[in-house]
Every structure is written in structure tokens, then in C-alpha cells.
Design a protein around this motif. Structure first.
Motif, short mmCIF file in Angstrom:
data_model
loop_
_atom_site.label_atom_id
_atom_site.label_comp_id
_atom_site.label_asym_id
_atom_site.label_seq_id
_atom_site.Cartn_x
_atom_site.Cartn_y
_atom_site.Cartn_z
N LEU A 54 8.52 -11.19 -10.32
CA LEU A 54 7.77 -10.00 -10.52
C LEU A 54 9.11 -8.77 -10.36
O LEU A 54 8.75 -7.77 -11.12
CB LEU A 54 6.85 -9.72 -9.28
CG LEU A 54 5.71 -10.57 -8.99
CD1 LEU A 54 5.01 -10.23 -7.71
CD2 LEU A 54 4.94 -10.78 -10.21
N LEU A 58 9.26 -5.38 -12.75
CA LEU A 58 9.05 -4.24 -11.94
C LEU A 58 10.19 -3.18 -12.24
O LEU A 58 10.55 -2.04 -11.85
CB LEU A 58 8.93 -4.13 -10.53
CG LEU A 58 7.58 -4.92 -10.03
CD1 LEU A 58 7.72 -5.38 -8.60
CD2 LEU A 58 6.56 -3.79 -10.22
N ARG A 78 8.62 -11.95 0.77
CA ARG A 78 8.59 -11.93 -0.98
C ARG A 78 8.99 -13.31 -1.28
O ARG A 78 9.28 -14.09 -0.66
CB ARG A 78 9.50 -11.02 -1.78
CG ARG A 78 9.06 -9.45 -1.82
CD ARG A 78 8.22 -9.27 -2.72
NE ARG A 78 8.35 -9.78 -4.16
CZ ARG A 78 9.13 -8.92 -4.65
NH1 ARG A 78 9.83 -7.61 -4.44
NH2 ARG A 78 9.62 -9.39 -5.90
N LYS A 216 4.38 -12.13 -16.08
CA LYS A 216 4.57 -12.11 -14.67
C LYS A 216 3.93 -13.50 -14.18
O LYS A 216 2.98 -14.05 -14.62
CB LYS A 216 3.79 -11.17 -13.89
CG LYS A 216 3.96 -9.80 -14.26
CD LYS A 216 3.35 -8.83 -13.60
CE LYS A 216 3.34 -7.30 -14.14
NZ LYS A 216 2.59 -7.08 -15.37
N ASP A 231 -0.43 -12.74 -15.53
CA ASP A 231 -0.91 -11.57 -16.08
C ASP A 231 -2.37 -11.86 -16.56
O ASP A 231 -3.06 -11.02 -16.12
CB ASP A 231 -0.28 -11.01 -17.26
CG ASP A 231 1.31 -10.64 -16.94
OD1 ASP A 231 1.30 -9.64 -16.58
OD2 ASP A 231 1.98 -11.55 -17.29
N PHE A 250 -4.59 -5.03 -14.55
CA PHE A 250 -3.73 -4.94 -13.53
C PHE A 250 -4.24 -4.87 -12.22
O PHE A 250 -3.57 -5.33 -11.28
CB PHE A 250 -2.57 -3.92 -14.01
CG PHE A 250 -1.31 -3.74 -13.13
CD1 PHE A 250 -0.64 -4.91 -12.93
CD2 PHE A 250 -1.25 -2.79 -12.20
CE1 PHE A 250 0.52 -4.81 -11.89
CE2 PHE A 250 -0.09 -2.82 -11.26
CZ PHE A 250 0.55 -3.79 -11.24
N ASP A 251 -5.30 -3.96 -12.07
CA ASP A 251 -5.94 -3.83 -10.91
C ASP A 251 -6.32 -5.13 -10.30
O ASP A 251 -6.13 -5.26 -8.85
CB ASP A 251 -7.04 -2.87 -10.97
CG ASP A 251 -6.48 -1.53 -11.31
OD1 ASP A 251 -5.47 -1.03 -10.68
OD2 ASP A 251 -7.13 -0.75 -11.55
N ARG A 254 -3.44 -7.09 -8.90
CA ARG A 254 -2.89 -6.74 -7.73
C ARG A 254 -3.90 -7.14 -6.40
O ARG A 254 -3.30 -7.57 -5.46
CB ARG A 254 -2.88 -5.24 -7.67
CG ARG A 254 -1.90 -4.43 -8.51
CD ARG A 254 -1.80 -3.15 -8.72
NE ARG A 254 -1.51 -2.59 -7.26
CZ ARG A 254 -1.66 -1.33 -6.87
NH1 ARG A 254 -1.97 -0.39 -8.04
NH2 ARG A 254 -1.18 -0.77 -5.85
N LEU A 257 -2.80 -10.88 -6.05
CA LEU A 257 -1.63 -10.89 -5.34
C LEU A 257 -1.73 -10.77 -3.94
O LEU A 257 -0.96 -11.49 -3.11
CB LEU A 257 -0.79 -10.00 -6.18
CG LEU A 257 0.85 -10.06 -6.03
CD1 LEU A 257 1.37 -11.32 -6.25
CD2 LEU A 257 1.37 -8.76 -6.59
N LYS A 258 -2.41 -9.77 -3.63
CA LYS A 258 -2.53 -9.62 -2.02
C LYS A 258 -3.24 -10.82 -1.28
O LYS A 258 -3.19 -11.37 -0.27
CB LYS A 258 -3.17 -8.26 -1.88
CG LYS A 258 -3.59 -7.69 -0.40
CD LYS A 258 -2.12 -7.65 0.47
CE LYS A 258 -2.36 -7.25 1.73
NZ LYS A 258 -1.34 -7.09 2.35
#
Length: 263
Positions: A54, A58, A78, A216, A231, A250-251, A254, A257-258
Motif C-alpha cells: 500500500l 500512497l 501494518r 494494490k 483494487d 475506493f470507499d 477502504r 481493508l478495515k
């Protein structure tokens, strides 16, 4: 053999907080290094610390400094790619008393061997036996593999074999059925220092041909298989069976990812 620091100088290795590291991978400290403990450390590492790229996407520069990697992976919870994860795991093993050193490898892709130093792994020594350790390849083995040419070694529901070449190098091979083996990477037992991987670390972050720049990816082993997020997809593998879910934006990336990686 005297240890080297992260710059390749013969001196004490940079100190890391072993107890915090062990807490991160949910392992207890043991008095003396042994094979059972090495296997537990390796398995827990790949279960709890993801392989991920990532930072490249970034725009955060990855620097091969042990203290920076420790802060990222252990304190900030991470993941990382091979130079970070195996570089850091090598320091943990060293501080726990294991006899070990870093090695370099060339990854097999598109029908040929890749560039030198494009992958870092570890060799661990127990008297007359040597084990290949790798917590930074992404999707590989859960436990160390004995460096015994020709020996087929099962790992969960897959098989691995290490063959020796006429040039006294080694080829790690993987099979899904114990019959048809495909090459993963070529390596030698020559000791390497983390500083020797700096050029390839920079290459993977900046060069247009680096596959790490294409998309990603974050992946870690689970007790039943593997979870991988890119992605465009969330891929769940259970006992060899894959299920894919499309990632629309992308939302959603995320959120996943969480949810799956706590990041």
C-alpha cells in the motif's frame, strides 16, 4: 560469525522490542531456540502480519531501516513486502538466539527468472540441518521448509520441493497435487545484508515494470486458507476453494481493508 547492522557494518544488530513483536504475532517467548518454536513463530507471523504494497500506492517511500520497518509493522500494525517482513523477522530470530542469515532470490515469472535481489528470504541453521524461512512472499508456505533437495514437504493442502542446480543453487517449487511442480524462486545459501536489497527495493517502488506498481494488494494467511484484497476484488480461499467479490470503488476498498485487515 559476527552479526551485521542494517547498513552492512559488522556490529550489533539494531535492537527491537522482542516482547512487542511477539505480542503482535501472538507468540510467547521461549528460553532457547528450537525447531518447534521456529515453526510457531513462522506460522503466527504469516497469520497475523499481512503482505502488502500500500505504501507504494500512497506515495510513501519504503526505506530499509530496521527501526522504521519495526514502527510500521509492529507499532502501527501494518504489513509490508519481502524486504520489510523478512528483514524484520530476521532481526527477531537473531535476538531470540537463532542462527540465521538473509539470502537473496530471483522469482520465476513469465517463463524466466527475474532480477537478482528481487526477493529476500532467510536460512535458519540447526546443527546439521538448514531451513528456508519466508514470511514475506505473499502466498507461500505456513512453516519453514527443510533444505533437503528432492524432499517433498506438505504444507496445509499444498506441497513444496527444493531442488539443487548444477551451479549449487536451489529452486523452490510448489505443487497443488504433489505431482506437478512449478518454480517459485531461485536462491543460494550465500549470506546477504539488508543494504544489498536497497536498489531492488527502490526499483519495485518506482520502475514502471515493477508488478508492485500495477495494483494494490494486501493478503494474509488464515486458519482455513487465505484472504486477499486488491483494487478490484476480495478473494477468500478456504481449503483451496476460492470465492471472489468485486470491489466497486475506493470507499468499498477502504471498508474491506478495515474489516479484514484492521487497517
Amino acid at each position: 560469525m559476527a552479526p551485521f547492522d542494517s547498513l552492512g557494518n559488522q556490529s550489533k544488530l539494531p535492537k527491537i522490542d522482542v516482547d512487542q513483536y511477539l505480542q503482535r504475532i501472538k507468540c510467547q517467548r521461549e528460553r532457547v531456540p528450537n525447531l518447534r518454536y521456529l515453526k510457531a513463530l513462522h506460522k503466527n507471523h504469516v497469520l497475523h502480519v499481512p503482505f502488502e504494497n500500500l505504501d507504494i500506492h500512497l506515495g510513501n517511500q519504503i526505506i530499509l531501516d530496521v527501526k522504521k520497518i519495526y514502527t510500521k509493522v509492529i507499532l502501527n500494525k501494518r504489513g509490508g513486502f519481502c524486504f520489510e517482513l523478512n528483514g524484520l523477522f530476521y532481526h527477531l530470530l537473531s535476538q531470540l538466539g537463532f542462527t540465521c542469515h538473509l539470502i537473496s532470490a530471483q522469482v520465476y515469472k513469465d517463463g524466466d527468472w527475474g532480477l537478482p535481489f528481487e526477493h529476500a528470504a532467510i536460512l535458519v541453521y540447526f546443527e546439521d540441518q538448514v531451513y528456508l524461512v519466508d514470511v514475506g512472499f505473499g502466498d507461500l508456505f505456513l512453516q519453514p521448509k527443510l533444505l533437503q533437495p528432492g524432499l517433498v514437504q506438505m504444507d496445509f493442502n499444498r506441497y513444496f520441493r527444493i531442488d539443487k542446480t548444477i551451479d549449487d543453487e536451489y529452486v523452490l517449487r510448489l505443487s497443488e497435487n504433489s505431482i506437478d511442480f512449478e518454480e517459485k524462486y531461485l536462491f543460494s545459501d550465500k549470506e546477504r545484508q539488508l543494504i544489498e536489497f536497497i536498489d531492488m527495493c527502490d526499483y519495485h517502488q518506482t520502475h514502471e515494470n515493477s508488478h508492485f506498481r500495477k495494483k494494490k494488494i494486501i493478503t494474509r494467511a488464515t486458519s482455513t486458507g487465505r484472504i486477499t484484497l486488491t483494487d478490484s476484488k476480495l478473494i477468500t480461499t478456504i481449503a483451496g476453494k476460492k470465492e471472489e467479490q468485486n470491489i466497486l470503488n475506493f470507499d468499498e476498498f477502504r471498508v474491506k481493508l478495515k474489516e479484514y485487515f484492521g487497517m
